[in-house]
Design a protein around this motif. Sequence first.
Motif, short mmCIF file in Angstrom:
data_model
loop_
_atom_site.label_atom_id
_atom_site.label_comp_id
_atom_site.label_asym_id
_atom_site.label_seq_id
_atom_site.Cartn_x
_atom_site.Cartn_y
_atom_site.Cartn_z
N LEU A 272 -34.88 -13.00 -18.42
CA LEU A 272 -33.90 -12.57 -19.41
C LEU A 272 -34.30 -11.25 -20.06
O LEU A 272 -35.48 -10.98 -20.27
CB LEU A 272 -33.78 -13.65 -20.50
CG LEU A 272 -33.08 -14.95 -20.07
CD1 LEU A 272 -33.46 -16.07 -21.02
CD2 LEU A 272 -31.58 -14.76 -20.03
N ASP A 273 -33.29 -10.44 -20.41
CA ASP A 273 -33.57 -9.26 -21.22
C ASP A 273 -33.44 -9.65 -22.69
O ASP A 273 -33.11 -10.80 -23.03
CB ASP A 273 -32.66 -8.10 -20.85
CG ASP A 273 -31.18 -8.37 -21.09
OD1 ASP A 273 -30.84 -9.34 -21.80
OD2 ASP A 273 -30.35 -7.60 -20.57
N ALA A 274 -33.72 -8.70 -23.59
CA ALA A 274 -33.76 -9.02 -25.02
C ALA A 274 -32.41 -9.52 -25.53
O ALA A 274 -32.34 -10.51 -26.27
CB ALA A 274 -34.20 -7.78 -25.81
N ARG A 275 -31.34 -8.83 -25.14
CA ARG A 275 -30.01 -9.22 -25.62
C ARG A 275 -29.61 -10.59 -25.09
O ARG A 275 -29.13 -11.45 -25.84
CB ARG A 275 -28.99 -8.16 -25.21
CG ARG A 275 -27.59 -8.42 -25.74
CD ARG A 275 -26.62 -7.33 -25.29
NE ARG A 275 -27.06 -6.02 -25.72
CZ ARG A 275 -26.48 -4.89 -25.32
NH1 ARG A 275 -25.47 -4.91 -24.47
NH2 ARG A 275 -26.92 -3.72 -25.78
N GLY A 276 -29.81 -10.80 -23.77
CA GLY A 276 -29.44 -12.08 -23.19
C GLY A 276 -30.25 -13.22 -23.76
O GLY A 276 -29.72 -14.33 -23.99
N LEU A 277 -31.53 -13.00 -24.01
CA LEU A 277 -32.38 -14.04 -24.57
C LEU A 277 -31.92 -14.41 -25.98
O LEU A 277 -31.82 -15.59 -26.32
CB LEU A 277 -33.83 -13.57 -24.59
CG LEU A 277 -34.87 -14.52 -25.19
CD1 LEU A 277 -34.86 -15.85 -24.47
CD2 LEU A 277 -36.26 -13.89 -25.14
N TYR A 278 -31.63 -13.40 -26.79
CA TYR A 278 -31.18 -13.67 -28.16
C TYR A 278 -29.87 -14.46 -28.15
O TYR A 278 -29.70 -15.41 -28.94
CB TYR A 278 -31.02 -12.38 -28.93
CG TYR A 278 -30.57 -12.59 -30.37
CD1 TYR A 278 -31.43 -13.15 -31.31
CD2 TYR A 278 -29.27 -12.26 -30.76
CE1 TYR A 278 -31.02 -13.38 -32.61
CE2 TYR A 278 -28.86 -12.48 -32.07
CZ TYR A 278 -29.73 -13.03 -32.99
OH TYR A 278 -29.31 -13.25 -34.28
N SER A 308 -37.84 -9.29 -28.50
CA SER A 308 -37.47 -8.31 -29.51
C SER A 308 -37.72 -8.86 -30.91
O SER A 308 -37.90 -10.07 -31.10
CB SER A 308 -35.99 -7.96 -29.37
OG SER A 308 -35.19 -9.10 -29.66
N PRO A 309 -37.71 -7.99 -31.92
CA PRO A 309 -37.84 -8.49 -33.31
C PRO A 309 -36.80 -9.56 -33.64
O PRO A 309 -37.11 -10.53 -34.33
CB PRO A 309 -37.65 -7.22 -34.14
CG PRO A 309 -38.16 -6.13 -33.27
CD PRO A 309 -37.75 -6.51 -31.88
N GLU A 310 -35.57 -9.38 -33.14
CA GLU A 310 -34.52 -10.36 -33.42
C GLU A 310 -34.86 -11.73 -32.83
O GLU A 310 -34.66 -12.77 -33.46
CB GLU A 310 -33.18 -9.87 -32.86
CG GLU A 310 -32.58 -8.66 -33.56
CD GLU A 310 -33.30 -7.36 -33.23
OE1 GLU A 310 -33.18 -6.41 -34.02
OE2 GLU A 310 -34.01 -7.30 -32.19
N VAL A 311 -35.40 -11.72 -31.61
CA VAL A 311 -35.78 -12.97 -30.96
C VAL A 311 -36.93 -13.63 -31.71
O VAL A 311 -36.90 -14.84 -31.99
CB VAL A 311 -36.18 -12.71 -29.48
CG1 VAL A 311 -36.86 -13.95 -28.89
CG2 VAL A 311 -34.96 -12.33 -28.66
N ILE A 312 -37.95 -12.85 -32.05
CA ILE A 312 -39.12 -13.40 -32.74
C ILE A 312 -38.73 -13.97 -34.10
O ILE A 312 -39.18 -15.05 -34.49
CB ILE A 312 -40.20 -12.32 -32.90
CG1 ILE A 312 -40.67 -11.85 -31.52
CG2 ILE A 312 -41.39 -12.85 -33.69
CD1 ILE A 312 -41.51 -10.59 -31.55
#
Length: 376
Positions: A272-278, A308-312
Amino acid sequence: MFKIGLIINPLAGLGGSVALKGSDGMAEQALALGAEPRALKRTQLALAELRALKDRFMLFTVAGDMGETVCRQLDLPVEVCYQPASPTTANDTRNAVTSLVEQGIDLLLFAGGDGTARDVCAAAPEGLCVLGIPAGVKIHSGVYGVTPAGTGRLLAMLVRGEPVSLLAADVMDIDEAAFREGRVHARRYGEMLIPGDLSYVQAVKVSGVESDELVLTDIADDIIERMEEHDDCHFIMGSGGTVAAVMERLGLENTLLGVDLVYQKRLVASDLDARGLYQQIRDKKCKLVITLIGGQGHIFGRGNQQLSPEVIKAVGRDNIWLLATKTKLNSLQGRPLRVDTNDFELDRALGGLIRVITGYHDEVLVRVANPEDEAQ
């Protein structure tokens, strides 16, 4: 007057958050996928540490986003010495090194990843002192600061005339095409002199391959037992060999150098990339299973920008399961773990003692701290 040469690779790091695992030759594709340039912002963080010393140094740099833009934004003393092509290329980096060296610089500061370090190494004369601002996806080389602010603090020491030792650090890079296929082929391309303070400069990455596979099996069994106790959670499985051992024990396909998502021991999504993961986890209960980079101690910001910071923030610090063998922890030689998320406040929030799972029902407490926090 301390003379600093500055080169920024404005395309560095583009491929990380969109899961391209590098930026070499992938900038156009990364931008099309929604990647945001980050090299300029990270250079700003480093140079901000010098603003109080602006009467004691001069910056010599490249026009536009390869250096001039950031210097003007921070109102730092600057002289432009090279005009790059548009778009910029690796040749611009190498040619800029030559132009800046002709100005009699005391140190060359550059922002990028391992590809940028290779280009600098190819053009820099023997004996030139260099220092890298970490801004790329792949940062295996030992010429980079542990964080952008840490890089700036070390540079400030030099500008103030404080004694700092010099040491030779390896320039490493890997084959990105093989990297995207889950294979790591690292190669040493040379060495450069850096200011030698390991409080601020990262070590060369140490391999995560363990001679004793039983240790990894014990860690995997511990994590699987924890998963069974949190059956209502989604599990973000980070990159690296230690996490790969967990996936192998689960019998699931694993993206060795990417991020996967698991729910109830089933693979939900791969690489997954950052956007897809979030998008996948933002409204779900989650745990993040991650390891650290041996020798460097980085948890975030080195090859795993998909986190990404959003995911974390969505996961939360208390839901991070950090895995490492004691061999890997010992390779840090007492240095703390590092976080470099590109979000200063998040980096600070992640600081402090963290539990590291080192075996079956075996944990140790290790400190997370960046240089900018340690100095306060």
